[in-house]
Design a protein around this motif. Structure first.
Motif, PDB file in Angstrom:
ATOM      1  N   UNK A  28       0.835  -1.200   0.000  1.00  0.00           N
ATOM      2  CA  UNK A  28       0.000   0.000   0.000  1.00  0.00           C
ATOM      3  C   UNK A  28       0.874   1.255   0.000  1.00  0.00           C
ATOM      4  N   UNK A  29       0.232   2.381  -0.324  1.00  0.00           N
ATOM      5  CA  UNK A  29       0.872   3.688  -0.174  1.00  0.00           C
ATOM      6  C   UNK A  29      -0.201   4.687   0.237  1.00  0.00           C
ATOM      7  N   UNK A  30       0.227   5.787   0.864  1.00  0.00           N
ATOM      8  CA  UNK A  30      -0.762   6.779   1.280  1.00  0.00           C
ATOM      9  C   UNK A  30      -1.256   7.554   0.058  1.00  0.00           C
ATOM     10  N   UNK A  31      -2.508   7.983   0.137  1.00  0.00           N
ATOM     11  CA  UNK A  31      -3.103   8.765  -0.944  1.00  0.00           C
ATOM     12  C   UNK A  31      -2.662  10.226  -0.799  1.00  0.00           C
ATOM     13  N   UNK A  32      -3.286  11.099  -1.578  1.00  0.00           N
ATOM     14  CA  UNK A  32      -2.919  12.517  -1.509  1.00  0.00           C
ATOM     15  C   UNK A  32      -3.249  13.107  -0.143  1.00  0.00           C
ATOM     16  N   UNK A  33      -2.571  14.163   0.201  1.00  0.00           N
ATOM     17  CA  UNK A  33      -2.805  14.870   1.466  1.00  0.00           C
ATOM     18  C   UNK A  33      -3.315  16.272   1.161  1.00  0.00           C
ATOM     19  N   UNK A  34      -4.341  16.695   1.923  1.00  0.00           N
ATOM     20  CA  UNK A  34      -4.885  18.043   1.761  1.00  0.00           C
ATOM     21  C   UNK A  34      -4.098  19.013   2.632  1.00  0.00           C
ATOM     22  N   UNK A  35      -3.597  20.066   2.013  1.00  0.00           N
ATOM     23  CA  UNK A  35      -2.780  21.038   2.744  1.00  0.00           C
ATOM     24  C   UNK A  35      -3.671  22.072   3.420  1.00  0.00           C
ATOM     25  N   UNK A  36      -3.506  22.192   4.732  1.00  0.00           N
ATOM     26  CA  UNK A  36      -4.209  23.230   5.495  1.00  0.00           C
ATOM     27  C   UNK A  36      -3.394  24.517   5.453  1.00  0.00           C
ATOM     28  N   UNK A  37      -2.095  24.362   5.592  1.00  0.00           N
ATOM     29  CA  UNK A  37      -1.197  25.507   5.452  1.00  0.00           C
ATOM     30  C   UNK A  37       0.157  24.994   4.982  1.00  0.00           C
ATOM     31  N   UNK A  38       0.875  25.853   4.263  1.00  0.00           N
ATOM     32  CA  UNK A  38       2.162  25.438   3.742  1.00  0.00           C
ATOM     33  C   UNK A  38       3.297  25.689   4.721  1.00  0.00           C
ATOM     34  N   UNK A  39       4.478  25.233   4.337  1.00  0.00           N
ATOM     35  CA  UNK A  39       5.658  25.460   5.178  1.00  0.00           C
ATOM     36  C   UNK A  39       6.175  26.885   4.974  1.00  0.00           C
ATOM     37  N   UNK A  40       6.886  27.366   5.975  1.00  0.00           N
ATOM     38  CA  UNK A  40       7.504  28.697   5.859  1.00  0.00           C
ATOM     39  C   UNK A  40       8.916  28.629   6.423  1.00  0.00           C
ATOM     40  N   UNK A  41       9.808  29.387   5.823  1.00  0.00           N
ATOM     41  CA  UNK A  41      11.184  29.401   6.288  1.00  0.00           C
ATOM     42  C   UNK A  41      11.386  30.409   7.409  1.00  0.00           C
ATOM     43  N   UNK A  42      12.507  30.293   8.094  1.00  0.00           N
ATOM     44  CA  UNK A  42      12.773  31.250   9.183  1.00  0.00           C
ATOM     45  C   UNK A  42      13.046  32.650   8.630  1.00  0.00           C
ATOM     46  N   UNK A  43      12.675  33.633   9.419  1.00  0.00           N
ATOM     47  CA  UNK A  43      12.891  35.041   9.047  1.00  0.00           C
ATOM     48  C   UNK A  43      13.979  35.615   9.943  1.00  0.00           C
ATOM     49  N   UNK A  44      14.968  36.193   9.317  1.00  0.00           N
ATOM     50  CA  UNK A  44      16.085  36.734  10.101  1.00  0.00           C
ATOM     51  C   UNK A  44      15.579  37.844  11.019  1.00  0.00           C
ATOM     52  N   UNK A  45      15.860  37.689  12.274  1.00  0.00           N
ATOM     53  CA  UNK A  45      15.411  38.659  13.266  1.00  0.00           C
ATOM     54  C   UNK A  45      13.965  38.460  13.662  1.00  0.00           C
ATOM     55  N   UNK A  46      13.320  37.439  13.112  1.00  0.00           N
ATOM     56  CA  UNK A  46      11.915  37.185  13.449  1.00  0.00           C
ATOM     57  C   UNK A  46      11.718  35.759  13.908  1.00  0.00           C
ATOM     58  N   UNK A  47      10.607  35.171  13.532  1.00  0.00           N
ATOM     59  CA  UNK A  47      10.274  33.815  13.951  1.00  0.00           C
ATOM     60  C   UNK A  47      11.011  32.765  13.116  1.00  0.00           C
ATOM     61  N   UNK A  48      11.071  31.573  13.693  1.00  0.00           N
ATOM     62  CA  UNK A  48      11.675  30.446  12.991  1.00  0.00           C
ATOM     63  C   UNK A  48      10.698  29.856  11.983  1.00  0.00           C
ATOM     64  N   UNK A  49      11.186  28.871  11.219  1.00  0.00           N
ATOM     65  CA  UNK A  49      10.369  28.238  10.193  1.00  0.00           C
ATOM     66  C   UNK A  49       9.287  27.344  10.774  1.00  0.00           C
ATOM     67  N   UNK A  50       8.259  27.098   9.982  1.00  0.00           N
ATOM     68  CA  UNK A  50       7.153  26.216  10.392  1.00  0.00           C
ATOM     69  C   UNK A  50       6.966  25.121   9.349  1.00  0.00           C
ATOM     70  N   UNK A  51       6.516  23.971   9.802  1.00  0.00           N
ATOM     71  CA  UNK A  51       6.277  22.836   8.925  1.00  0.00           C
ATOM     72  C   UNK A  51       4.900  22.934   8.266  1.00  0.00           C
ATOM     73  N   UNK A  52       4.707  22.247   7.143  1.00  0.00           N
ATOM     74  CA  UNK A  52       3.381  22.259   6.523  1.00  0.00           C
ATOM     75  C   UNK A  52       2.363  21.522   7.391  1.00  0.00           C
ATOM     76  N   UNK A  53       1.121  21.942   7.287  1.00  0.00           N
ATOM     77  CA  UNK A  53       0.017  21.288   7.988  1.00  0.00           C
ATOM     78  C   UNK A  53      -0.845  20.589   6.949  1.00  0.00           C
ATOM     79  N   UNK A  54      -0.894  19.265   7.015  1.00  0.00           N
ATOM     80  CA  UNK A  54      -1.608  18.485   6.014  1.00  0.00           C
ATOM     81  C   UNK A  54      -2.442  17.401   6.659  1.00  0.00           C
ATOM     82  N   UNK A  55      -3.558  17.074   6.014  1.00  0.00           N
ATOM     83  CA  UNK A  55      -4.423  15.982   6.451  1.00  0.00           C
ATOM     84  C   UNK A  55      -4.438  14.925   5.355  1.00  0.00           C
ATOM     85  N   UNK A  56      -4.046  13.700   5.710  1.00  0.00           N
ATOM     86  CA  UNK A  56      -4.044  12.609   4.744  1.00  0.00           C
ATOM     87  C   UNK A  56      -5.460  12.182   4.387  1.00  0.00           C
ATOM     88  N   UNK A  57      -5.627  11.703   3.163  1.00  0.00           N
ATOM     89  CA  UNK A  57      -6.965  11.321   2.687  1.00  0.00           C
ATOM     90  C   UNK A  57      -7.061   9.829   2.394  1.00  0.00           C
TER      91      UNK A  57
END
Length: 270
Positions: free
Chosen positions: A41-70
């Motif tokens: 088996x393999x997992x099907x597509x995943x629905x993205x709730x929010x995408x990933x973001x990289x760290x901002x210099x002098x600001x917040x760190x990066x965040x991982x994508x938020x996804x729900x598997x289908x």
């Protein structure tokens, strides 16, 4: 909740397919030359709730994508092309290949098939055939040819580990008949197409057939008086059956639990 219900449905369908393959394996536990199947088996597509973001210099760190598997989907149904044990029969025309290669046979229309089941017979004309009447092939130069052992000409014959049939003339004259049974191997034997009757055919992903004789260029040896048994392991199949059954049950619980939650939502409005 609706997403979870459809994920459960996909899981149930996949485990049903797994049970179908297991059932076929068990049904062929005593089929000579049978190669078992395996489901992945393999997992099907995943629905993205929010995408990933990289760290901002002098600001917040990066965040991982938020996804729900289908759910899950079928990845492959493999043919497990492993060597199996051999059963002693003592019959001269029962042949088993120890190593790589397939016996090559033709039907009456000239279509080529490949098999590991070596229970062969002589027909009325002395042609070496399978139980379904397909002609076993010999390697003669670069063209494959039918094998014929005429009992009116030859008194006896034997088959050695190189897959060579040696027939002795009735009048003891030379030359005696010497025939090399053709073996065929493929770069990807697991890519062959099963066509029923213990037969395989070349596919787009099996690679081109490479014809040869036993004991040369990586071809296996031929053992007369033996047959290769099925490579199905009942203990493994029953264990996989339990896993598939429990997986199926778990996916039905996803559906029933989601239904109960939907029912609670409906009950909020009374």
């Amino acid at each position: 909740m609706l997403r979870s219900m459809y994920s459960g449905i996909s899981g149930m369908k996949n485990f049903q397919t797994k049970l179908d393959v297991i059932g076929n394996n068990i049904a062929n536990v005593n089929t000579y030359g049978f190669k078992k199947g395996r489901v992945t088996f393999k997992d099907a597509i995943s629905q993205s709730i929010s995408g990933a973001s990289g760290p901002v210099q002098g600001g917040r760190g990066g965040t991982n994508p938020t996804q729900v598997g289908l759910g899950s989907t079928l990845a492959t149904i493999d043919t497990v092309d492993t060597q199996s044990s051999m059963q002693t029969t003592g019959r001269t025309l029962d042949l088993a290949i120890d190593g790589d290669g397939y016996f090559t046979v033709k039907d009456g229309a000239g279509n080529i098939f490949y098999t590991r089941a070596g229970n062969f017979y002589l027909d009325e004309d002395g042609s070496l055939v399978t139980g379904d009447g397909f002609y076993v092939q010999q390697l003669k130069g670069n063209t494959l040819e039918n094998i014929k052992i005429d009992s009116n000409v030859y008194a006896s014959f034997s088959i050695n580990s190189a897959g060579k049939i040696i027939a002795i003339n009735k009048d003891n004259t030379q030359p005696n008949l010497e025939v090399d049974i053709a073996l065929t191997k493929f770069n990807n034997a697991s890519g062959l197409t099963k066509v029923g009757g213990n037969m395989f055919q070349k596919s787009e992903n099996s690679g081109d057939p490479q014809n040869g004789i036993a004991g040369t260029d990586g071809f296996g040896s031929v053992n007369a008086g033996y047959l290769e048994m099925s490579n199905v392991d009942l203990s493994e199949e029953f264990t996989e059956m339990i896993v598939a059954q429990r997986g199926f049950q778990a996916n039905t619980r996803i559906i029933t639990t989601s239904d109960e939650i939907l029912q609670e939502l409906i009950n909020l409005k009374r």
